[in-house]
Motif scaffolding. Sequence first.
Motif, PDB file in Angstrom:
ATOM      1  N   HIS A   1       0.832  -1.212   0.000  1.00  0.00           N
ATOM      2  CA  HIS A   1       0.000   0.000   0.000  1.00  0.00           C
ATOM      3  C   HIS A   1       0.866   1.263   0.000  1.00  0.00           C
TER       4      HIS A   1
ATOM      5  N   THR B   1       3.639   1.645  -1.451  1.00  0.00           N
ATOM      6  CA  THR B   1       4.069   1.824  -2.838  1.00  0.00           C
ATOM      7  C   THR B   1       3.010   2.565  -3.645  1.00  0.00           C
ATOM      8  N   GLN B   2       1.763   2.178  -3.476  1.00  0.00           N
ATOM      9  CA  GLN B   2       0.688   2.830  -4.215  1.00  0.00           C
ATOM     10  C   GLN B   2       0.517   4.278  -3.781  1.00  0.00           C
TER      11      GLN B   2
ATOM     12  N   ASN C   1       6.952   1.283  -7.937  1.00  0.00           N
ATOM     13  CA  ASN C   1       6.344  -0.027  -8.134  1.00  0.00           C
ATOM     14  C   ASN C   1       6.830  -0.993  -7.065  1.00  0.00           C
TER      15      ASN C   1
ATOM     16  N   GLY D   1       2.778   2.386  -9.685  1.00  0.00           N
ATOM     17  CA  GLY D   1       1.718   1.975  -8.764  1.00  0.00           C
ATOM     18  C   GLY D   1       1.347   0.505  -8.859  1.00  0.00           C
ATOM     19  N   GLN D   2       2.206  -0.300  -9.485  1.00  0.00           N
ATOM     20  CA  GLN D   2       1.871  -1.700  -9.717  1.00  0.00           C
ATOM     21  C   GLN D   2       2.553  -2.629  -8.711  1.00  0.00           C
TER      22      GLN D   2
END
Length: 257
Positions: free
Chosen positions: A158, A160-161, A175, A231-232
């Motif tokens: 989360h 990372t996002q 990512n 965002g992956q």
Amino acid sequence: MITTKRIAVVTGAARGIGLATTQLFLEQGYEVLMVDRDAPELEKVAAKLENAYAWVYDISEPDNIAHLAQEVENQYGRVDALVNNAGVADFRPLEETTYEIWRRVMATNLDGIFLTTQSLLPLLKAAKGAIVNIASISGLRASTLRVAYGTSKAAVIHLTQQQAAELGEHGIRANCVAPGPVDTKLALAVHTPEIRAAYHDAIPLNRYGSEREIAEMIVFLCSEKSGYVTGQVIAVDGGFQSTGVGLPALRNLSVKA
């Protein structure tokens, strides 16, 4: 001092996935700042590599991270790729997981990623760099004995996002790679033959991954080839995350058919 060379910072670089990632970055022409708290091992492996440098810091210590960031700024002035790989593992029942154990895991696996990224942000902005955080398949699917470890890795996903959502306007991509079972020295030491056989049964590709295979995805996500990817969360796990119960029995049925 400003450099035009591509600079990669890899934490947890003394061994395993971090070392494999360092070696691949070097093949791609980067200079690599290898960060680890295990000074003897880090200095030993860095001495064998050209354009790789041992930086002995503990990312669970905020003062260490602040000093690291200042030194990188003074010497290089940019960070093109940040790989937040350093982590600690702890496998025990929830009822035996003390608060001290919980905090030790979070301090490295989660706090360290937050603080390292935050401290290096001005240098990442200068290069419009890429961030790759290393989570785990344990952050995507629960398992026994991983209450602290699995929770920390889920939080990394989360985080990372959040990084991707906020930093994209600065040209920074973030990512996350979630490795499945990997043939590291740690895995070889703690996974019994029975455990290895069970993993093989549950993984569609029917084997553990290699450190190099994880590194290939990490370096790809830091490259221009993934310039529109952010965002992956990518599970590099031989298909482990995609499967449920019954795979061995179904595989046997398909063979008989």
